[in-house]
Each structure stands twice: as structure tokens, then as C-alpha cells.
Design a protein around this motif. Structure first.
Motif, PDB file in Angstrom:
ATOM      1  N   GLY A 112      -5.132  -4.554   6.833  1.00  0.00           N
ATOM      2  CA  GLY A 112      -6.579  -4.114   7.135  1.00  0.00           C
ATOM      3  C   GLY A 112      -7.229  -5.350   6.122  1.00  0.00           C
ATOM      4  N   CYS A 113      -6.772  -5.460   4.670  1.00  0.00           N
ATOM      5  CA  CYS A 113      -7.271  -6.323   3.746  1.00  0.00           C
ATOM      6  C   CYS A 113      -7.233  -7.712   3.466  1.00  0.00           C
ATOM      7  CB  CYS A 113      -6.863  -5.678   2.212  1.00  0.00           C
ATOM      8  SG  CYS A 113      -7.449  -6.198   1.391  1.00  0.00           S
ATOM      9  N   GLU A 114      -7.412  -8.351   4.145  1.00  0.00           N
ATOM     10  CA  GLU A 114      -7.249 -10.115   3.733  1.00  0.00           C
ATOM     11  C   GLU A 114      -7.283 -10.778   2.388  1.00  0.00           C
ATOM     12  OE1 GLU A 114      -9.447 -14.282   5.154  1.00  0.00           O
ATOM     13  OE2 GLU A 114      -8.573 -12.889   6.981  1.00  0.00           O
ATOM     14  N   THR A 115      -6.345 -11.234   1.595  1.00  0.00           N
ATOM     15  CA  THR A 115      -6.706 -11.262   0.312  1.00  0.00           C
ATOM     16  C   THR A 115      -7.200 -13.306   0.098  1.00  0.00           C
ATOM     17  OG1 THR A 115      -5.081 -11.776  -0.935  1.00  0.00           O
ATOM     18  CG2 THR A 115      -5.901  -9.682  -0.652  1.00  0.00           C
ATOM     19  N   ASP A 116      -7.467 -14.115  -1.136  1.00  0.00           N
ATOM     20  CA  ASP A 116      -7.979 -15.334  -1.221  1.00  0.00           C
ATOM     21  C   ASP A 116      -6.419 -15.989  -0.960  1.00  0.00           C
ATOM     22  OD1 ASP A 116      -7.765 -14.399  -3.853  1.00  0.00           O
ATOM     23  OD2 ASP A 116      -9.242 -15.961  -4.396  1.00  0.00           O
ATOM     24  N   SER A 117      -5.520 -15.315  -1.841  1.00  0.00           N
ATOM     25  CA  SER A 117      -3.684 -15.976  -2.162  1.00  0.00           C
ATOM     26  C   SER A 117      -3.458 -15.294  -1.231  1.00  0.00           C
ATOM     27  CB  SER A 117      -3.603 -15.020  -3.800  1.00  0.00           C
ATOM     28  OG  SER A 117      -3.580 -13.813  -3.753  1.00  0.00           O
ATOM     29  N   TYR A 118      -3.600 -14.702  -0.394  1.00  0.00           N
ATOM     30  CA  TYR A 118      -3.550 -13.977   1.006  1.00  0.00           C
ATOM     31  C   TYR A 118      -1.783 -12.895   0.321  1.00  0.00           C
ATOM     32  CZ  TYR A 118      -4.408 -18.108   4.188  1.00  0.00           C
ATOM     33  OH  TYR A 118      -5.690 -18.214   4.859  1.00  0.00           O
ATOM     34  N   ASP A 119      -1.937 -12.221  -0.685  1.00  0.00           N
ATOM     35  CA  ASP A 119      -1.103 -11.518  -1.545  1.00  0.00           C
ATOM     36  C   ASP A 119      -1.782 -10.557  -1.683  1.00  0.00           C
ATOM     37  OD1 ASP A 119      -0.815 -12.870  -3.812  1.00  0.00           O
ATOM     38  OD2 ASP A 119       0.512 -13.584  -4.213  1.00  0.00           O
ATOM     39  N   SER A 120      -1.288  -9.699  -3.176  1.00  0.00           N
ATOM     40  CA  SER A 120      -1.752  -8.652  -4.235  1.00  0.00           C
ATOM     41  C   SER A 120      -2.208  -9.204  -5.233  1.00  0.00           C
ATOM     42  CB  SER A 120      -0.765  -7.371  -3.417  1.00  0.00           C
ATOM     43  OG  SER A 120       0.312  -7.525  -4.385  1.00  0.00           O
ATOM     44  N   GLU A 121      -2.188  -9.894  -5.816  1.00  0.00           N
ATOM     45  CA  GLU A 121      -1.875 -10.910  -6.477  1.00  0.00           C
ATOM     46  C   GLU A 121      -3.653 -11.365  -6.695  1.00  0.00           C
ATOM     47  OE1 GLU A 121      -0.279 -11.337  -9.509  1.00  0.00           O
ATOM     48  OE2 GLU A 121       0.577  -9.329  -8.367  1.00  0.00           O
ATOM     49  N   GLY A 122      -4.270 -11.628  -5.227  1.00  0.00           N
ATOM     50  CA  GLY A 122      -5.697 -12.396  -5.182  1.00  0.00           C
ATOM     51  C   GLY A 122      -6.306 -11.369  -5.077  1.00  0.00           C
ATOM     52  N   ARG A 124      -9.963  -9.210  -2.681  1.00  0.00           N
ATOM     53  CA  ARG A 124     -10.145  -9.450  -1.058  1.00  0.00           C
ATOM     54  C   ARG A 124     -11.393  -9.994  -1.032  1.00  0.00           C
ATOM     55  NH1 ARG A 124     -10.983  -3.581  -3.536  1.00  0.00           N
ATOM     56  NH2 ARG A 124     -13.753  -4.024  -2.672  1.00  0.00           N
ATOM     57  N   VAL A 125     -11.328 -10.865  -0.108  1.00  0.00           N
ATOM     58  CA  VAL A 125     -11.764 -11.093   0.863  1.00  0.00           C
ATOM     59  C   VAL A 125     -12.836 -10.822   2.333  1.00  0.00           C
ATOM     60  CG1 VAL A 125     -12.197 -13.624   2.673  1.00  0.00           C
ATOM     61  CG2 VAL A 125     -10.733 -13.670   1.113  1.00  0.00           C
ATOM     62  N   ARG A 126     -11.836  -9.764   3.212  1.00  0.00           N
ATOM     63  CA  ARG A 126     -12.587  -9.092   4.025  1.00  0.00           C
ATOM     64  C   ARG A 126     -11.749  -7.757   4.496  1.00  0.00           C
ATOM     65  NH1 ARG A 126     -11.792 -10.087   9.544  1.00  0.00           N
ATOM     66  NH2 ARG A 126      -9.816 -11.411   9.342  1.00  0.00           N
ATOM     67  N   ILE A 127     -12.791  -6.704   5.217  1.00  0.00           N
ATOM     68  CA  ILE A 127     -11.439  -5.694   5.342  1.00  0.00           C
ATOM     69  C   ILE A 127     -11.625  -6.243   7.256  1.00  0.00           C
ATOM     70  CG2 ILE A 127     -11.632  -4.997   2.711  1.00  0.00           C
ATOM     71  CD1 ILE A 127     -13.187  -3.220   4.061  1.00  0.00           C
ATOM     72  N   ALA A 128     -10.853  -5.546   7.408  1.00  0.00           N
ATOM     73  CA  ALA A 128     -10.891  -5.535   9.132  1.00  0.00           C
ATOM     74  C   ALA A 128      -9.466  -4.088   9.697  1.00  0.00           C
ATOM     75  CB  ALA A 128     -10.072  -6.587   9.349  1.00  0.00           C
ATOM     76  N   PRO A 129     -10.510  -3.397  10.598  1.00  0.00           N
ATOM     77  CA  PRO A 129     -10.207  -2.321  11.015  1.00  0.00           C
ATOM     78  C   PRO A 129      -7.772  -3.192  10.968  1.00  0.00           C
ATOM     79  CG  PRO A 129     -11.754  -3.465  12.476  1.00  0.00           C
ATOM     80  CD  PRO A 129     -11.422  -4.666  11.789  1.00  0.00           C
ATOM     81  N   HIS A 270      -3.959 -11.384  12.156  1.00  0.00           N
ATOM     82  CA  HIS A 270      -5.235 -11.482  12.567  1.00  0.00           C
ATOM     83  C   HIS A 270      -4.542 -11.923  13.748  1.00  0.00           C
ATOM     84  CE1 HIS A 270      -7.232 -14.650  10.095  1.00  0.00           C
ATOM     85  NE2 HIS A 270      -7.422 -13.805   8.704  1.00  0.00           N
ATOM     86  N   ALA A 271      -3.385 -12.012  14.630  1.00  0.00           N
ATOM     87  CA  ALA A 271      -2.818 -11.520  15.733  1.00  0.00           C
ATOM     88  C   ALA A 271      -2.860  -9.987  15.968  1.00  0.00           C
ATOM     89  CB  ALA A 271      -1.805 -12.521  16.173  1.00  0.00           C
ATOM     90  N   LEU A 272      -2.903  -9.785  15.328  1.00  0.00           N
ATOM     91  CA  LEU A 272      -2.973  -7.637  15.303  1.00  0.00           C
ATOM     92  C   LEU A 272      -4.041  -7.914  15.425  1.00  0.00           C
ATOM     93  CD1 LEU A 272       0.162  -7.377  13.720  1.00  0.00           C
ATOM     94  CD2 LEU A 272       0.504  -7.043  15.698  1.00  0.00           C
ATOM     95  N   GLY A 273      -5.366  -8.446  15.431  1.00  0.00           N
ATOM     96  CA  GLY A 273      -6.739  -8.047  15.806  1.00  0.00           C
ATOM     97  C   GLY A 273      -6.947  -7.184  14.175  1.00  0.00           C
ATOM     98  N   SER A 274      -6.183  -7.403  12.768  1.00  0.00           N
ATOM     99  CA  SER A 274      -6.303  -7.111  11.881  1.00  0.00           C
ATOM    100  C   SER A 274      -6.074  -8.128  10.797  1.00  0.00           C
ATOM    101  CB  SER A 274      -5.566  -5.973  11.015  1.00  0.00           C
ATOM    102  OG  SER A 274      -6.144  -5.014  10.596  1.00  0.00           O
ATOM    103  N   ALA A 275      -6.388  -7.292   9.749  1.00  0.00           N
ATOM    104  CA  ALA A 275      -6.385  -8.398   8.542  1.00  0.00           C
ATOM    105  C   ALA A 275      -5.108  -8.349   7.769  1.00  0.00           C
ATOM    106  CB  ALA A 275      -6.788  -8.913   7.861  1.00  0.00           C
ATOM    107  N   GLY A 276      -4.417  -9.187   6.729  1.00  0.00           N
ATOM    108  CA  GLY A 276      -3.542  -8.145   5.809  1.00  0.00           C
ATOM    109  C   GLY A 276      -2.894  -9.199   4.949  1.00  0.00           C
ATOM    110  N   HIS A 277      -2.031  -8.668   4.456  1.00  0.00           N
ATOM    111  CA  HIS A 277      -1.504  -9.049   3.231  1.00  0.00           C
ATOM    112  C   HIS A 277      -0.184  -9.016   1.985  1.00  0.00           C
ATOM    113  CE1 HIS A 277      -4.078  -6.310   0.694  1.00  0.00           C
ATOM    114  NE2 HIS A 277      -3.386  -6.624   0.138  1.00  0.00           N
TER     115      HIS A 277
END
Length: 344
Positions: A112-122, A124-129, A270-277
Motif C-alpha cells: 500500500g505504500c511506495e517509498t523513495d528508498s524502497y524500504d521503511s527508512e525512506g 512515502r512517495v505514494r500510496i496505492a490500493p 507493482h505487479a500485484l496492482g499495489s505498492a510496497g516496501h
């Protein structure tokens, strides 16, 4: 524990340690270096005694007679824990063997959440379903990420293009001069280890990109991908009275050297139609160094807490003159370049 022949000292050796989440790999290496340069195990006895009596730390970048050569076989991010291979002395020549070798990781993805570093240290870039994602969807989609695949390094990485780190392009809205080179990697094994659903304590980072930062990122990405919009896609809440907690799941993988675990998680979401980190990352194996012994030839690792305690107090020495951290290392290290074990 076998005795180390005095003729083989100072020793050149490889050993693994269990890095904790939090400190950088360089901080870990520096901590071990300060102990090693005061130890008869890795320094000439006279120089080790001088270093111990002086009590001074060696300044980074300053090498001399009082220093010891040390390196690590593959950096782990501060967030990550697990196997970190250390080499001292002539054993540093063997470190390349650990860069391209297969590695095993266990990682947790929070949807549900994409970050700039692709991990929880970064940030939030965007949130998604994310509510549409199920355990079965993840298992079916993993097939696309097994075998020989290509990965694109993160836009916010420190990799350079024409002498400038990629993150500088992204942060300043500078168009990329060309596409980011994809990297061929091999995912030997990839499986869903655990579907946590919403039964966990992980949360999205509080820090988020500002609107200006999002516009800069859009400008950089649009130079390659056409019209790009970086915006949140709200997932309507479920009126159940329960906390609205995004789903998480745990992956286990064995991959080739050079594989970006964070990118794999990002692309899978992304392939799951979501975002994640990534919210947890553990390296459970690097070549033959492991957290848990499973196969013939596996080598156990030394807990970082052993070294951390020794930096405060090395404790009592045994009848052979060794303190606890030295005994732990001697029990697990592999000697190289003519060092040997025998009667002292």
C-alpha cells in the motif's frame, strides 16, 4: 577450541558476524577494527601492546604500522541484519569471492505504500490500493520473478550516471540523459514464507515527499516514460470498526550476487496492482556463512554483541592469554595465506 600456532601470528582470517539492524556495515567494521588492532591475534605483539596502552582510535583513512587491514564481503543497509563476512589481513584478497556468490534473504513486504528508498527508512512517495491483494495472488505472481530476470536500480539510488548520483536527478527534477541500465540477475528460489495479512505491527513511514519533491520526481521520470504522475490512489476504507492496517507478507529467496531485494519487493508490489516496501530484511546466508547450520561446509557466525561488549570491557583472559571475543573468533574463523593451526 584448537590452539593457534605462534608461528602463524598475526593471523589472516575470514569469519562471519551477525549484524544487527540499526548500525551501518562500516560502523560494524570500524568497531571490529578497533579491537583487532589491539589484539595479538591480528597484530604483531609489540604493536598490539602499544595500541592497547595508547587507548587511541585509529583515524579512518590513516593506515600505518599501528593499523590492521580489514574489509567486509558485501554491505548490508542499516535496516538489514544477518550475515556479514569480515576479512582481516591477507584474507581481504578473498572478499571478491563473496560478492558474486548466491545469497539467501528473508524479507517482509508492507503493501500500500511506495517509498523513495524502497524500504521503511525512506519517505512515502505514494500510496496505492492494497485490499484486493490475497495470499493466492502473491503466490501466483511470484512465478514471474523466478529464474533469470532484469532489475532496474531505484531512481533514488547512489548509482551514478554521467558522474551524478541518480538521486540528484530525482531530487532536483533533472531529466535523465538516458534510461537506467537494467541488471540481469538470477532468482534461484523465491517463496512466500508467511502471509501476515493485517496481523502485525508495521506501519507506513510518517515522512512523505513534499508536493515540490513529487513534481521534481515526475519531471525526471517523464524524461524517459512520457507523462508520469506521482499521486496517491486512495483505497476506500472498510467500515468494520477494526484498525485499517495494510497487509504484509514474508518472502524467502536465494538469489545471485547483485540482486536488489528492495527492487524485487517494489516490482512485485507493482505487479500485484499495489505498492510496497521492505520493512525487515535478513541475510540468512552468504556463500557458506549462515545464521543456521544446514549443510556440510556451513560456517557459523559470531554474534555482534560479543564485539560490542568487548569494546566496553574485554574481560578476563584465559590461560593462553585470549579474551572472550578472540576465543569466539578463533573458534569460527577460517585462516588463509599460510596461517595454520597447531600446538603453540
Amino acid at each position: 577450541m584448537p590452539k593457534l600456532a605462534s608461528s602463524s601470528l598475526p593471523a589472516s582470517a575470514l569469519f562471519g558476524i551477525v549484524k544487527p539492524s540499526g548500525p551501518t556495515s562500516m560502523a560494524i567494521v570500524d568497531g571490529i577494527k578497533q579491537l583487532a588492532r589491539k589484539s595479538h591475534l591480528f597484530m604483531e605483539a609489540k604493536q598490539a601492546d602499544v595500541n592497547r596502552k595508547s587507548g587511541k582510535k585509529q583515524r579512518r583513512g590513516k593506515r600505518g604500522a599501528s593499523d590492521v587491514k580489514i574489509g567486509q564481503g558485501g554491505t548490508l543497509d542499516p535496516l538489514a541484519d544477518g550475515v556479514l563476512v569480515i576479512a582481516i589481513g591477507k584474507a581481504t584478497k578473498k572478499l571478491n569471492d563473496f560478492l558474486d556468490c548466491p545469497k539467501e534473504y528473508i524479507t517482509t513486504c508492507l503493501l500500500g505504500c511506495e517509498t523513495d528508498s524502497y524500504d521503511s527508512e525512506g519517505a512515502r512517495v505514494r500510496i496505492a490500493p492494497w485490499r484486493h491483494v490475497t495470499r493466492e495472488m502473491v503466490e501466483e505472481t511470484l512465478v514471474r520473478f523466478r529464474g533469470n530476470i532484469e532489475q532496474t536500480p531505484p531512481i533514488f539510488s547512489a548509482l551514478k550516471m554521467d558522474g551524478k548520483p541518480l538521486y540528484e536527478y530525482a531530487r532536483n527534477g533533472i531529466p535523465l540523459p538516458r534510461p537506467i541500465d537494467k541488471r540481469p540477475v538470477t532468482v534461484h528460489e523465491l517463496e512466500l514464507m508467511e502471509w501476515k495479512g493485517s496481523d502485525h505491527s508495521y506501519r507506513w513511514p510518517e515522512k512523505a515527499l513534499s508536493q515540490d519533491e513529487k513534481k521534481a520526481l515526475e519531471k525526471t521520470l517523464s524524461s524517459l516514460e512520457g507523462d508520469v504522475s506521482v499521486k496517491d490512489e486512495v483505497d476506500p476504507p472498510v467500515d468494520s470498526g477494526a484498525p485499517d492496517v495494510p497487509a504484509a507478507f514474508v518472502l524467502k529467496m536465494r538469489v545471485s550476487g547483485g540482486t536488489y531485494v528492495r527492487s524485487l519487493v517494489h516490482d512485485l508490489a507493482h505487479a500485484l496492482g499495489s505498492a510496497g516496501h521492505v520493512v525487515t530484511l535478513t541475510r540468512s546466508r552468504q556463500k557458506n556463512y549462515v545464521l543456521q547450520l544446514k549443510e556440510d561446509g556451513d560456517c557459523p557466525c559470531v554474534s555482534w554483541e560479543v564485539f560490542e561488549a568487548a569494546t566496553k570491557d574485554e574481560g578476563e583472559r584465559d590461560e593462553d592469554g585470549w579474551c572472550q571475543w578472540e576465543r569466539e573468533v578463533m573458534d569460527k574463523m577460517v585462516l588463509v595465506e599460510g596461517s595454520g593451526i597447531g600446538s603453540s
